[in-house]
Write a protein that holds these residues in place. Sequence first.
Motif, PDB file in Angstrom:
ATOM      1  N   UNK A   1     -46.884   6.021  79.313  1.00  0.00           N
ATOM      2  CA  UNK A   1     -47.643   6.379  80.520  1.00  0.00           C
ATOM      3  C   UNK A   1     -49.074   5.870  80.420  1.00  0.00           C
ATOM      4  N   UNK A   2     -49.689   6.062  79.268  1.00  0.00           N
ATOM      5  CA  UNK A   2     -51.083   5.658  79.105  1.00  0.00           C
ATOM      6  C   UNK A   2     -51.238   4.142  79.025  1.00  0.00           C
ATOM      7  N   UNK A   3     -50.127   3.439  78.730  1.00  0.00           N
ATOM      8  CA  UNK A   3     -50.183   1.976  78.655  1.00  0.00           C
ATOM      9  C   UNK A   3     -49.796   1.301  79.965  1.00  0.00           C
ATOM     10  N   UNK A   4     -49.391   2.092  80.957  1.00  0.00           N
ATOM     11  CA  UNK A   4     -48.951   1.535  82.238  1.00  0.00           C
ATOM     12  C   UNK A   4     -50.146   1.354  83.168  1.00  0.00           C
TER      13      UNK A   4
ATOM     14  N   UNK B   1     -51.515   5.770  83.676  1.00  0.00           N
ATOM     15  CA  UNK B   1     -51.156   6.642  84.794  1.00  0.00           C
ATOM     16  C   UNK B   1     -51.495   8.093  84.480  1.00  0.00           C
ATOM     17  N   UNK B   2     -51.915   8.820  85.503  1.00  0.00           N
ATOM     18  CA  UNK B   2     -52.024  10.265  85.373  1.00  0.00           C
ATOM     19  C   UNK B   2     -50.616  10.861  85.423  1.00  0.00           C
TER      20      UNK B   2
ATOM     21  N   UNK C   1     -37.684   3.559  84.819  1.00  0.00           N
ATOM     22  CA  UNK C   1     -38.000   2.701  85.967  1.00  0.00           C
ATOM     23  C   UNK C   1     -39.473   2.824  86.342  1.00  0.00           C
ATOM     24  N   UNK C   2     -39.961   4.054  86.387  1.00  0.00           N
ATOM     25  CA  UNK C   2     -41.349   4.286  86.798  1.00  0.00           C
ATOM     26  C   UNK C   2     -42.336   3.674  85.818  1.00  0.00           C
ATOM     27  N   UNK C   3     -41.954   3.610  84.552  1.00  0.00           N
ATOM     28  CA  UNK C   3     -42.822   3.044  83.516  1.00  0.00           C
ATOM     29  C   UNK C   3     -42.513   1.572  83.258  1.00  0.00           C
TER      30      UNK C   3
END
Length: 240
Positions: free
Chosen positions: A14-17, A30-31, A67-69
């Motif tokens: 998440x933090x790398x996206x 991303x938050x 998928x979201x990531x």
Amino acid sequence: MADNALGRFLRARREATTPPATGRRRTPGLRRGELADRAGISVEYLTRLERGTDRSPSGQVLSALADALTMTADERVHLYRLIKAGTTCSPPPPPPLRPTVRAMLDTLEPAAAAVLSPAGDVLASTARFREVSGLDDERNLIRFAFSPRAKAHYPDWDQVAHDRATTLRAAADLGDHTAAALAFELSVTAGAAFSDRYDAASSLPPAIGTERWGSHLLAFETLYLAGEGEHRLMIYFSQH
């Protein structure tokens, strides 16, 4: 599974996206709310996953997060392995084949033939099958159909993928635990390419038909083996 390895992996991805362009941000990537919206889950549930208080997400949730990531194929496999490492049981191995079944396979040479479990495991095969199947080190015909190599091997991949997903759904619906476990795995590693076909399966898998494997057009017949736990003998004949 190491303590909260799944949560750490999800948070790291998440933090790398790359986030949407909305000005300066105090945190990288991303938050939680942004990822939750993309994946169609609640922020509270995502928080539990990242903190390790919930370690049993469904295959659909994991696929949506992947998928979201925008996870790569290797990252999807790693995500599935993190879940698998946290389980304490696995489906039992299939019983050994009767010697007469193996002898029957020998008589079918040089045809391409294989004995398959309900979940698509190749339990025994002829040399010709191993030559044309493209499986190499893979030992499951259904998993191979949703691997990165499959579309190059099957010119009619969309139909093959439909038939493989239908086969797996029929086995899982009849209570085959190995089939259900493979369906969970593929929902994560293959995502919508598998899940959409699996969820839409509404018919029995074909017992006869044709498939293209590379440059080979093969007609197949299916024979179910008595006393072998729904194992089936698949015989493929070259069409000229």
